[in-house]
Design a protein around this motif. Structure first.
Motif, mmCIF file in Angstrom:
data_model
loop_
_atom_site.group_PDB
_atom_site.id
_atom_site.type_symbol
_atom_site.label_atom_id
_atom_site.label_comp_id
_atom_site.label_asym_id
_atom_site.label_seq_id
_atom_site.Cartn_x
_atom_site.Cartn_y
_atom_site.Cartn_z
ATOM 1 N N ARG A 3 18.720 75.917 86.946
ATOM 2 C CA ARG A 3 17.548 75.176 86.488
ATOM 3 C C ARG A 3 17.845 74.518 85.145
ATOM 4 O O ARG A 3 18.434 75.124 84.255
ATOM 5 N N GLN A 4 17.446 73.262 85.004
ATOM 6 C CA GLN A 4 17.685 72.535 83.769
ATOM 7 C C GLN A 4 16.559 72.789 82.779
ATOM 8 O O GLN A 4 15.398 72.926 83.159
ATOM 9 N N PRO A 6 13.658 72.108 80.386
ATOM 10 C CA PRO A 6 12.715 70.989 80.321
ATOM 11 C C PRO A 6 12.834 70.224 78.998
ATOM 12 O O PRO A 6 13.026 70.815 77.932
ATOM 13 N N GLN A 155 5.073 62.381 90.797
ATOM 14 C CA GLN A 155 6.129 61.393 90.616
ATOM 15 C C GLN A 155 5.730 60.361 89.568
ATOM 16 O O GLN A 155 6.531 60.003 88.679
ATOM 17 N N CYS A 158 5.760 61.904 86.028
ATOM 18 C CA CYS A 158 7.108 62.003 85.464
ATOM 19 C C CYS A 158 7.592 60.643 84.963
ATOM 20 O O CYS A 158 8.244 60.546 83.913
ATOM 21 N N PRO A 165 11.862 64.648 87.243
ATOM 22 C CA PRO A 165 11.079 65.848 87.557
ATOM 23 C C PRO A 165 11.775 67.152 87.198
ATOM 24 O O PRO A 165 11.115 68.092 86.713
ATOM 25 N N GLN A 166 13.073 67.250 87.420
ATOM 26 C CA GLN A 166 13.781 68.503 87.162
ATOM 27 C C GLN A 166 13.864 68.854 85.677
ATOM 28 O O GLN A 166 14.236 69.961 85.321
ATOM 29 N N ARG A 167 13.471 67.906 84.812
ATOM 30 C CA ARG A 167 13.472 68.175 83.377
ATOM 31 C C ARG A 167 12.057 68.241 82.799
ATOM 32 O O ARG A 167 11.878 68.210 81.577
ATOM 33 N N ARG A 182 5.711 72.093 91.903
ATOM 34 C CA ARG A 182 7.002 72.659 92.302
ATOM 35 C C ARG A 182 7.566 71.946 93.523
ATOM 36 O O ARG A 182 8.772 71.697 93.601
ATOM 37 N N GLY A 185 9.341 68.962 92.571
ATOM 38 C CA GLY A 185 10.589 69.145 91.841
ATOM 39 C C GLY A 185 10.463 69.508 90.387
ATOM 40 O O GLY A 185 11.472 69.622 89.676
ATOM 41 N N LEU A 186 9.229 69.717 89.899
ATOM 42 C CA LEU A 186 9.021 70.094 88.512
ATOM 43 C C LEU A 186 9.073 71.611 88.353
ATOM 44 O O LEU A 186 8.800 72.351 89.303
ATOM 45 N N SER A 187 9.366 72.078 87.159
ATOM 46 C CA SER A 187 9.085 73.463 86.821
ATOM 47 C C SER A 187 7.585 73.550 86.538
ATOM 48 O O SER A 187 7.000 72.607 85.995
#
Length: 206
Positions: A3-4, A6, A155, A158, A165-167, A182, A185-187
């Motif tokens: 996981r990256q 945020p 989307q 973001c 999204p992953q950040r 989630r 793709g988000l935390s």
């Protein structure tokens, strides 16, 4: 895949940054001889609420629709509108701990977006609550035409914070919104009060 960390925060308004005193609505219910929770429950009926939070109906139209739904119960349209207007006059209060968190996050260089399902009254509410300058961007469902927890909403949110999204870390008090984030793709973190702030601070530490 790891996981990256945020680099941007999306935070909900109602139930997180803004608190509502349930006694305010309860007092209006009592004044108009309505069962406890009637005004709120009626206003939150999805067929009434959904058009208002997707920009199809104005905030004023929504309140009129709520009054129409209550007219028979409360003793006429005029009395119902008076009850709804009195209920809607309360605009909530800011949670000071949540606001302090947002300020600290922004001071640390993290971009913050307010991600909310709201009507076209949002700008006026943010001015009333002195929140206009407290976030970098406002992502209002009634402006986008889509609402949480849809993937399209997240989307676009973001894109608004200019972060993939992953950040992005999303904070909301609603389980469906958290699950939707989630899926997109988000935390995401389910807010239940300031006791979660140490975790969120650590997650966003740079």
């Amino acid at each position: 895949m790891a996981r990256q960390r945020p680099t941007a925060l999306l935070i909900d308004l109602d139930g997180v940054l803004r608190r509502w005193d349930p006694e305010v609505g309860a007092a209006v219910d009592r004044k108009y001889d309505l069962p406890a929770g009637t005004l709120l429950d009626t206003a939150m009926r999805w067929p009434l609420l959904q058009p208002a939070i997707t920009g199809q109906r104005s905030h004023a139209d929504w309140l009129a629709d709520v009054a129409g739904a209550l007219a028979e119960t409360v003793g006429g349209r005029e009395r119902a509108q008076a009850a709804v207007d009195e209920w809607a006059a309360h605009r909530g209060t800011v949670d000071p701990e949540a606001l302090a968190f947002v300020r600290a996050v922004r001071a640390n260089g993290v971009r913050v977006g307010l991600a909310t399902n709201s009507t076209d009254a949002l700008d006026a509410d943010l001015a009333t609550l002195d929140l206009v300058d407290e976030v970098d961007v406002v992502v209002n469902s009634s402006v986008l035409g889509v609402h949480k927890p849809t993937k399209d909403y997240f989307q676009q949110a973001c894109l608004a914070v200019e972060t993939p999204p992953q950040r992005v870390l999303f904070v909301d008090d609603d389980d469906r919104a958290v699950r939707g984030a989630r899926v997109a793709g988000l935390s995401a973190y389910r807010w239940s009060g300031p006791e979660g702030l140490p975790y969120l601070r650590a997650a966003l530490a740079r």
